[in-house]
Design a protein around this motif. Structure first.
Motif, PDB file in Angstrom:
ATOM      1  N   THR A 158      -0.847  15.426  -1.450  1.00  0.00           N
ATOM      2  CA  THR A 158      -0.695  15.432  -0.433  1.00  0.00           C
ATOM      3  C   THR A 158       0.928  15.665  -0.252  1.00  0.00           C
ATOM      4  OG1 THR A 158       0.273  12.495  -0.145  1.00  0.00           O
ATOM      5  CG2 THR A 158      -2.334  13.898   0.534  1.00  0.00           C
ATOM      6  N   VAL A 159       1.781  15.641  -0.925  1.00  0.00           N
ATOM      7  CA  VAL A 159       3.535  16.010  -1.027  1.00  0.00           C
ATOM      8  C   VAL A 159       3.155  17.525  -0.202  1.00  0.00           C
ATOM      9  CG1 VAL A 159       5.584  15.917  -2.664  1.00  0.00           C
ATOM     10  CG2 VAL A 159       3.892  14.721  -2.989  1.00  0.00           C
ATOM     11  N   VAL A 160       4.368  17.216   0.113  1.00  0.00           N
ATOM     12  CA  VAL A 160       4.824  18.709   1.114  1.00  0.00           C
ATOM     13  C   VAL A 160       5.829  18.802   0.899  1.00  0.00           C
ATOM     14  CG1 VAL A 160       5.152  19.816   3.554  1.00  0.00           C
ATOM     15  CG2 VAL A 160       4.059  17.752   3.572  1.00  0.00           C
ATOM     16  N   THR A 161       5.855  20.436   0.023  1.00  0.00           N
ATOM     17  CA  THR A 161       7.425  21.029  -1.014  1.00  0.00           C
ATOM     18  C   THR A 161       8.622  21.311   0.461  1.00  0.00           C
ATOM     19  OG1 THR A 161       5.888  21.029  -3.158  1.00  0.00           O
ATOM     20  CG2 THR A 161       8.469  22.011  -3.186  1.00  0.00           C
ATOM     21  N   PRO A 162       9.554  21.109   0.212  1.00  0.00           N
ATOM     22  CA  PRO A 162      10.083  21.634   1.156  1.00  0.00           C
ATOM     23  C   PRO A 162      10.567  23.168   0.835  1.00  0.00           C
ATOM     24  CG  PRO A 162      11.114  19.620   0.573  1.00  0.00           C
ATOM     25  CD  PRO A 162      10.129  20.155  -0.237  1.00  0.00           C
ATOM     26  N   LYS A 163      10.425  24.305   1.894  1.00  0.00           N
ATOM     27  CA  LYS A 163      11.613  25.578   1.242  1.00  0.00           C
ATOM     28  C   LYS A 163      11.834  25.267   0.447  1.00  0.00           C
ATOM     29  CE  LYS A 163       8.669  27.231   6.042  1.00  0.00           C
ATOM     30  NZ  LYS A 163       9.290  28.117   6.951  1.00  0.00           N
ATOM     31  N   ALA A 164      12.438  26.541   0.053  1.00  0.00           N
ATOM     32  CA  ALA A 164      13.588  26.350  -1.522  1.00  0.00           C
ATOM     33  C   ALA A 164      13.760  25.403  -1.590  1.00  0.00           C
ATOM     34  CB  ALA A 164      14.636  26.987  -0.167  1.00  0.00           C
ATOM     35  N   ALA A 165      12.611  24.764  -2.471  1.00  0.00           N
ATOM     36  CA  ALA A 165      13.184  23.618  -3.094  1.00  0.00           C
ATOM     37  C   ALA A 165      13.024  23.924  -4.581  1.00  0.00           C
ATOM     38  CB  ALA A 165      11.567  22.400  -2.775  1.00  0.00           C
ATOM     39  N   ASP A 166      13.540  23.158  -5.624  1.00  0.00           N
ATOM     40  CA  ASP A 166      13.362  23.435  -6.706  1.00  0.00           C
ATOM     41  C   ASP A 166      12.376  22.542  -7.502  1.00  0.00           C
ATOM     42  OD1 ASP A 166      13.743  22.792  -9.562  1.00  0.00           O
ATOM     43  OD2 ASP A 166      15.400  21.873  -9.702  1.00  0.00           O
ATOM     44  N   SER A 167      11.576  24.064  -7.505  1.00  0.00           N
ATOM     45  CA  SER A 167      10.351  24.038  -7.912  1.00  0.00           C
ATOM     46  C   SER A 167       9.671  23.235  -8.746  1.00  0.00           C
ATOM     47  CB  SER A 167       9.302  25.731  -7.369  1.00  0.00           C
ATOM     48  OG  SER A 167      10.476  26.118  -8.774  1.00  0.00           O
ATOM     49  N   ALA A 168      10.361  24.174 -10.254  1.00  0.00           N
ATOM     50  CA  ALA A 168      10.566  22.732 -11.381  1.00  0.00           C
ATOM     51  C   ALA A 168      10.075  20.814 -11.184  1.00  0.00           C
ATOM     52  CB  ALA A 168      11.469  23.549 -12.738  1.00  0.00           C
ATOM     53  N   GLU A 186       9.953   3.688 -15.275  1.00  0.00           N
ATOM     54  CA  GLU A 186       8.818   3.450 -14.808  1.00  0.00           C
ATOM     55  C   GLU A 186       9.524   3.102 -13.400  1.00  0.00           C
ATOM     56  OE1 GLU A 186       8.645  -0.362 -16.152  1.00  0.00           O
ATOM     57  OE2 GLU A 186       7.275  -0.431 -17.312  1.00  0.00           O
ATOM     58  N   ARG A 187      11.679   3.021 -13.417  1.00  0.00           N
ATOM     59  CA  ARG A 187      11.978   2.886 -12.273  1.00  0.00           C
ATOM     60  C   ARG A 187      11.697   4.354 -11.124  1.00  0.00           C
ATOM     61  NH1 ARG A 187      17.670  -0.014 -13.140  1.00  0.00           N
ATOM     62  NH2 ARG A 187      16.864  -1.542 -14.554  1.00  0.00           N
ATOM     63  N   LEU A 188      11.528   5.042 -12.111  1.00  0.00           N
ATOM     64  CA  LEU A 188      11.482   6.661 -11.749  1.00  0.00           C
ATOM     65  C   LEU A 188      10.640   6.833 -10.623  1.00  0.00           C
ATOM     66  CD1 LEU A 188      12.618   9.853 -11.616  1.00  0.00           C
ATOM     67  CD2 LEU A 188      11.163  10.200 -13.051  1.00  0.00           C
ATOM     68  N   TYR A 189       9.235   5.987 -11.191  1.00  0.00           N
ATOM     69  CA  TYR A 189       8.393   6.123 -10.946  1.00  0.00           C
ATOM     70  C   TYR A 189       8.432   5.610  -9.478  1.00  0.00           C
ATOM     71  CZ  TYR A 189       3.483   4.865  -9.435  1.00  0.00           C
ATOM     72  OH  TYR A 189       1.782   5.317  -8.551  1.00  0.00           O
ATOM     73  N   TRP A 190       9.117   4.616  -9.122  1.00  0.00           N
ATOM     74  CA  TRP A 190       9.088   4.110  -7.639  1.00  0.00           C
ATOM     75  C   TRP A 190       9.773   4.899  -5.978  1.00  0.00           C
ATOM     76  CZ3 TRP A 190       4.799   1.205  -6.838  1.00  0.00           C
ATOM     77  CH2 TRP A 190       4.502   0.176  -7.525  1.00  0.00           C
ATOM     78  N   GLN A 191      11.094   5.387  -7.411  1.00  0.00           N
ATOM     79  CA  GLN A 191      12.041   6.300  -6.678  1.00  0.00           C
ATOM     80  C   GLN A 191      10.859   7.670  -6.096  1.00  0.00           C
ATOM     81  OE1 GLN A 191      14.319   5.659  -9.788  1.00  0.00           O
ATOM     82  NE2 GLN A 191      16.567   5.403  -9.252  1.00  0.00           N
ATOM     83  N   ALA A 192      10.713   8.200  -7.554  1.00  0.00           N
ATOM     84  CA  ALA A 192       9.898   9.766  -7.041  1.00  0.00           C
ATOM     85  C   ALA A 192       8.947   9.841  -6.050  1.00  0.00           C
ATOM     86  CB  ALA A 192       8.862  10.065  -8.245  1.00  0.00           C
ATOM     87  N   ARG A 193       7.647   8.258  -5.830  1.00  0.00           N
ATOM     88  CA  ARG A 193       6.982   8.245  -4.785  1.00  0.00           C
ATOM     89  C   ARG A 193       7.933   8.146  -3.704  1.00  0.00           C
ATOM     90  NH1 ARG A 193       1.723   7.004  -4.616  1.00  0.00           N
ATOM     91  NH2 ARG A 193       1.571   7.164  -6.514  1.00  0.00           N
ATOM     92  N   ASP A 194       8.614   7.426  -3.128  1.00  0.00           N
ATOM     93  CA  ASP A 194       8.578   6.521  -2.291  1.00  0.00           C
ATOM     94  C   ASP A 194       9.877   8.091  -1.236  1.00  0.00           C
ATOM     95  OD1 ASP A 194       9.351   4.636  -0.122  1.00  0.00           O
ATOM     96  OD2 ASP A 194      11.920   6.367  -0.085  1.00  0.00           O
ATOM     97  N   ALA A 195      10.506   9.330  -3.072  1.00  0.00           N
ATOM     98  CA  ALA A 195      10.921  10.355  -2.122  1.00  0.00           C
ATOM     99  C   ALA A 195       9.994  12.006  -1.375  1.00  0.00           C
ATOM    100  CB  ALA A 195      11.962  10.498  -3.138  1.00  0.00           C
ATOM    101  N   LEU A 196       9.163  11.762  -2.423  1.00  0.00           N
ATOM    102  CA  LEU A 196       8.594  12.619  -2.439  1.00  0.00           C
ATOM    103  C   LEU A 196       7.034  11.698  -0.936  1.00  0.00           C
ATOM    104  CD1 LEU A 196       6.725  12.863  -6.152  1.00  0.00           C
ATOM    105  CD2 LEU A 196       8.021  14.580  -4.215  1.00  0.00           C
ATOM    106  N   ALA A 197       6.994  10.516  -0.933  1.00  0.00           N
ATOM    107  CA  ALA A 197       6.259  10.038   0.555  1.00  0.00           C
ATOM    108  C   ALA A 197       7.444  10.664   1.738  1.00  0.00           C
ATOM    109  CB  ALA A 197       6.078   8.337   0.447  1.00  0.00           C
ATOM    110  N   ALA A 205       0.970  -0.863  -0.258  1.00  0.00           N
ATOM    111  CA  ALA A 205      -0.339   0.315   0.182  1.00  0.00           C
ATOM    112  C   ALA A 205       1.208   1.173   0.111  1.00  0.00           C
ATOM    113  CB  ALA A 205      -1.081   0.427   1.370  1.00  0.00           C
ATOM    114  N   THR A 206       0.323   2.322  -0.514  1.00  0.00           N
ATOM    115  CA  THR A 206       1.478   3.557  -0.827  1.00  0.00           C
ATOM    116  C   THR A 206       0.243   4.432  -0.519  1.00  0.00           C
ATOM    117  OG1 THR A 206       0.367   3.971  -3.136  1.00  0.00           O
ATOM    118  CG2 THR A 206       2.830   3.365  -2.089  1.00  0.00           C
ATOM    119  N   LEU A 207       0.252   5.470   0.581  1.00  0.00           N
ATOM    120  CA  LEU A 207      -0.658   6.117   0.947  1.00  0.00           C
ATOM    121  C   LEU A 207      -0.142   8.059   0.416  1.00  0.00           C
ATOM    122  CD1 LEU A 207      -0.420   5.583   4.950  1.00  0.00           C
ATOM    123  CD2 LEU A 207      -2.048   4.767   3.090  1.00  0.00           C
ATOM    124  N   THR A 208       0.957   8.323   0.694  1.00  0.00           N
ATOM    125  CA  THR A 208       0.900   8.978  -0.537  1.00  0.00           C
ATOM    126  C   THR A 208       0.617   9.296  -1.730  1.00  0.00           C
ATOM    127  OG1 THR A 208       3.731   9.335   0.431  1.00  0.00           O
ATOM    128  CG2 THR A 208       3.484  11.139  -1.463  1.00  0.00           C
TER     129      THR A 208
END
Length: 316
Positions: free
Chosen positions: A157-167, A264-275, A150-153
């Motif tokens: 619901t992603v919380v973008t950090p302050k001073a993040a690379d918005s793009a 496809e790899r990026l999907y899982w990498q991004a999902r976990d990092a954003l979670a 299961a993935t909840l993110t």
């Protein structure tokens, strides 16, 4: 019984329950609070043996944790399944998932030698060991599969950090708006990362070895990429983005198989990092307690931003 400190006190009902699961003539002579747990209170129990000498057990108690019964049942099932597989996991002694006998839902298990190692020194040696251990976990083929991952993110619901690379963050969020890629299911730990792996690190020239993998409460069935992505995120936050990117390579070098397509790899990498963006403070606290005091919440958020940016840059 003597206690290492006041925080290590085991409540009376729980103490009596644990004592009932000892061998004849044994008794609990000492309790010590263990660091590192995020959702549970962890204690090491020193057991005085009938013939003299001592052994250890570990008590895991969930205090005011939602779904504690589910978590403990899943962990008990996983520990039972792992017995005899060669994966160095604790052995199940007893479980009280509904607090029928204890003050709080609890699980009693065997104690594994070794310690958590979060230092920078020796990282280049430990990463391949982590990769090989995860490949071995994914190779398990249980007769009864655990529940689907299961993935909840979500993208919302992603919380973008302050001073993040918005793009970069906007691009990563768009990645996880898409449906999950197809995958071949594997047995997943689901929280495999340095904080849940025990090492024996003897003096040189002998190298480190893994002595245990703990915290099996989230065991699931799903894509190997998801476990690899989770460990990658943790390595990136602990040691810098380059180590997060390196772990997937180490996993393949160890014989692991990931999704063939980079997208496809990026999907899982991004999902976990954003979670992780939703719980930076929770994740970083036990690292500071373990001695990595420089990993303040802002510092970890900065590393998370750098890692997300590196993931998106690697795709371009």
């Amino acid at each position: 019984m003597t206690n290492h400190d006041e925080a290590a006190d085991v409540r009376p009902l729980t103490l009596a329950w644990a004592s009932r699961h000892l061998e004849a003539g044994e008794r609990i002579v000492r309790t010590e609070a263990l660091q590192g747990g995020i959702t549970a209170e962890m204690r090491r129990l020193t057991i005085g043996m009938r013939e003299g000498g001592t052994r250890y057990l570990v008590l895991r108690s969930f205090v005011n944790v939602e779904h504690a019964e589910d978590w403990l049942n899943r962990e008990a099932d996983a520990l039972t399944l792992l017995t005899g597989t060669g994966v160095p996991a604790p052995g199940l002694v007893a479980v009280d998932p509904t607090a029928a006998h204890c003050e709080y839902p609890s699980l009693l298990m065997t104690h594994l030698a070794g310690r958590i190692v979060l230092d920078e020194e020796g990282l280049e040696t430990r990463v391949p060991l982590l990769a090989r251990q995860l490949v071995a976990i994914h190779a398990l083929r249980p007769a009864e599969r655990p529940r689907e991952y299961a993935t909840l993110t979500t993208a919302d619901t992603v919380v973008t950090p302050k001073a993040a690379d918005s793009a970069a963050w906007a691009a990563a969020i768009n990645v996880i708006r898409k449906p999950a890629p197809p995958y071949q299911g594997r047995f997943l730990h689901r929280d495999f990362q340095p904080g849940n792996v025990l090492f024996d690190v003897p003096p040189s020239p002998a190298g480190p070895r893994i002595t245990g993998v703990v915290d099996w409460a989230a065991t699931s069935w799903g894509p190997a990429d998801l476990d690899v992505a989770h460990c990658s995120t943790n390595l990136a936050l602990l040691h810098g983005p380059a180590w997060g990117l390196r772990f997937a390579e180490a996993y393949e070098e160890a014989g692991g198989v990931l999704s063939a397509a980079a997208s496809e790899r990026l999907y899982w990498q991004a999902r976990d990092a954003l979670a992780c963006s939703e719980e930076v403070q929770v994740v970083s606290q036990p690292w500071r307690e373990a001695g990595r005091t420089e990993l303040t919440t802002p510092a970890v958020a900065e590393r998370l931003n750098a890692y997300v940016t590196a993931l998106m840059d690697a795709l371009s």
